[in-house]
Design a protein around this motif. Sequence first.
Motif, PDB file in Angstrom:
ATOM      1  N   THR A 146     -60.955  -8.377 -20.642  1.00 51.54           N
ATOM      2  CA  THR A 146     -60.300  -9.198 -21.667  1.00 51.54           C
ATOM      3  C   THR A 146     -61.035  -8.991 -22.975  1.00 51.54           C
ATOM      4  O   THR A 146     -62.264  -9.145 -23.027  1.00 51.54           O
ATOM      5  CB  THR A 146     -60.380 -10.702 -21.291  1.00 51.54           C
ATOM      6  N   THR A 162     -54.876  -7.434 -26.101  1.00 47.65           N
ATOM      7  CA  THR A 162     -55.744  -8.525 -25.624  1.00 47.65           C
ATOM      8  C   THR A 162     -56.600  -8.101 -24.431  1.00 47.65           C
ATOM      9  O   THR A 162     -57.436  -8.871 -23.972  1.00 47.65           O
ATOM     10  CB  THR A 162     -54.893  -9.746 -25.224  1.00 47.65           C
ATOM     11  N   GLY A 163     -56.354  -6.870 -23.907  1.00 46.24           N
ATOM     12  CA  GLY A 163     -57.174  -6.402 -22.799  1.00 46.24           C
ATOM     13  C   GLY A 163     -56.383  -5.566 -21.819  1.00 46.24           C
ATOM     14  O   GLY A 163     -55.206  -5.262 -22.055  1.00 46.24           O
ATOM     15  N   LYS A 206     -58.019 -11.651 -28.384  1.00 47.38           N
ATOM     16  CA  LYS A 206     -57.037 -12.537 -27.742  1.00 47.38           C
ATOM     17  C   LYS A 206     -57.001 -13.908 -28.418  1.00 47.38           C
ATOM     18  O   LYS A 206     -55.937 -14.505 -28.571  1.00 47.38           O
ATOM     19  CB  LYS A 206     -57.410 -12.684 -26.261  1.00 47.38           C
ATOM     20  N   SER A 211     -50.843  -6.682 -23.765  1.00 46.28           N
ATOM     21  CA  SER A 211     -51.960  -6.194 -22.960  1.00 46.28           C
ATOM     22  C   SER A 211     -51.641  -4.776 -22.481  1.00 46.28           C
ATOM     23  O   SER A 211     -50.535  -4.274 -22.659  1.00 46.28           O
ATOM     24  CB  SER A 211     -52.214  -7.132 -21.790  1.00 46.28           C
ATOM     25  N   ARG A 232     -56.705  -1.995 -27.479  1.00 45.17           N
ATOM     26  CA  ARG A 232     -56.034  -2.265 -26.190  1.00 45.17           C
ATOM     27  C   ARG A 232     -55.459  -3.680 -26.182  1.00 45.17           C
ATOM     28  O   ARG A 232     -55.450  -4.342 -25.125  1.00 45.17           O
ATOM     29  CB  ARG A 232     -57.032  -2.094 -25.033  1.00 45.17           C
ATOM     30  N   ASP A 291     -44.204  -6.368 -21.439  1.00 46.95           N
ATOM     31  CA  ASP A 291     -44.495  -7.569 -22.226  1.00 46.95           C
ATOM     32  C   ASP A 291     -43.395  -8.606 -22.077  1.00 46.95           C
ATOM     33  O   ASP A 291     -43.316  -9.565 -22.819  1.00 46.95           O
ATOM     34  CB  ASP A 291     -44.684  -7.217 -23.705  1.00 46.95           C
TER      35      ASP A 291
END
Length: 511
Positions: free
Chosen positions: A352, A335-336, A357, A96, A333, A109
């Motif tokens: 999101t 998964t958000g 995702k 993300s 970007r 992450d």
Amino acid sequence: MSPGPGGRRTRPRSALVVGGGVSGLVAAHDLAARGLRVTLVEAEDHLGGAVGAHQVAGLVMDSGAESFATRSRAVPDLLEELGLGDRVVQPHRAGSWLFLPEGAVPAPDSGILGIPADPGAPRLRTALGRAGAARAGLDRRLPAFVGMTERSLGGLVRARMGARVLERLVAPFTTGVHSAHPDDLDVDAVAPGLRQALREHGSLGAAAGALRRAAPAGSNVAGLRGGMNALSETLVRELERAGVKLVTDYDVIALDRDPRRDGWMVIQRQPRRGEKTAVARGELLVMATDGATAVRLLASHHDELQRFMPEPGPQVALATLVVDEPRLDGAPRGTGLLVSEDARGVRAKALTHASAKWDWVREAAGPGRHVLRLSYGRAQADPAAVPPEVALPDDQLIRLALSDASTLMGVTLRPRQLVGADIVRWRSALPRAGVGHARRVAEFRGALAELPDAAAVGGWLAGTGLASVVADTRAQVRALLTEAGVPEDAAPSGAEPARRTPTTPDERTDP
Ligand SMILES: Cc1cc2nc3c(=O)[nH]c(=O)nc-3n(C[C@H](O)[C@H](O)[C@H](O)COP(=O)(O)OP(=O)(O)OC[C@H]3O[C@@H](n4cnc5c(N)ncnc54)[C@H](O)[C@@H]3O)c2cc1C
């Protein structure tokens, strides 16, 4: 069981659940599984509360919760029990992003709640800057006790890793997920086990990394193919199968003591005739509403509970956009993104990219079509105030969301690319677990013990999130049944045919 107000010493055979969100559904499920006749009463015309579905551009999407935390077995075990185990899916591992005043940067992450396991990681350089990264690196050298007495998440992170990590990495996370600054959140409520892990591992980064690694498949969350709404849907089906009486569209405004037997009842007053008709009865009571409703209804039976009236949680709005834009196929970007409060030009607090995702969303949407969920509603100084974006009419909020999505994704999205959109508004659905939350919950439950045939469950007590709500609800129901002397192996009640009670007055009769 100690005698209740009616002096009951016999084993209860029925239960009343008020509130049909996930906590109420789980409570009713567990009560019925222990052989009780259960009636559940819900104010809305549908069950599931913040775990529900809506349709956007022909796609059935989650209208609230879309995933669950994998830090505990609470939700996976429930899903297994309900036969949903084979529908559990992992989010795409695209990572993300954060939207900071400097623009979009990849998020850590390796940790939890935005706390990086490795603050020196190259991907965090832009977010932290040289000085911020150096301060964060001190975490590894500080003795483990530093920050240990801090009760707020903000206090702990600031003490160990400094203000830059707090404001740049952790605050966007908590404002996006909990609608609150980390200084206003109880560390034990939002990050259970974190302080214990700090004690064991010696640094906050190592603790965050250990909690992250403890999650299966390295991901903090998982979902269900088709959406988390399948959880509510399946629970409702199971309740119907078990003969639980489901009364929807009935806003409970008062709870009465049952004069005929021990226990509780919801009555409908018919002012013209001065009559009272029982809508639902139960010897045991589980309150599974929002906090203000639970306290208001219970306090009329035990004044002391009034002092636990919670502050209203922030109102939030979720804008779901379905757009045709092949440039989003590459998930620019991940998964958000979570948006820093200091970022200019964007009013959403999180986005999101649902079709990046979750594989099932991508497959359902088809090539070049994308689902973006933007959330609005930051905490306000006055907790009762409606955040300005949430107050916008739907069409204006959709326009704002399209503009925010363009900025956040770095791809201009025009109104003609919008295939469908929907706004879902939530009140009191994200209660805040403020500092001292765990102590206040313990005190509330201590006071509630004066009503030994009643329990209270839900996000306002357990903390926001399905993992907390499911685990706490099941534990509270178990304790209530034990206290009431219901044996562990009580046989399920002979299931009558399913009854979903419609809400015309004639049909709101005594069960
Ligand atoms: C937009 C959004 C996104 C979320 N995303 C996630 C996520 O991805 N992962 C996650 O783990 N969690 C998420 N959550 C949080 C999670 O959904 C909640 O913590 C959980 O669903 C709360 O369940 P509950 O039963 O306590 O409350 P609710 O779902 O709010 O249910 C309470 C029920 O009580 C009913 N009620 C209230 N008053 C009365 C009355 N007087 N009479 C009868 N009924 C009454 C209400 O109508 C409601 O149905 C999200 C929440 C929201 C709002």
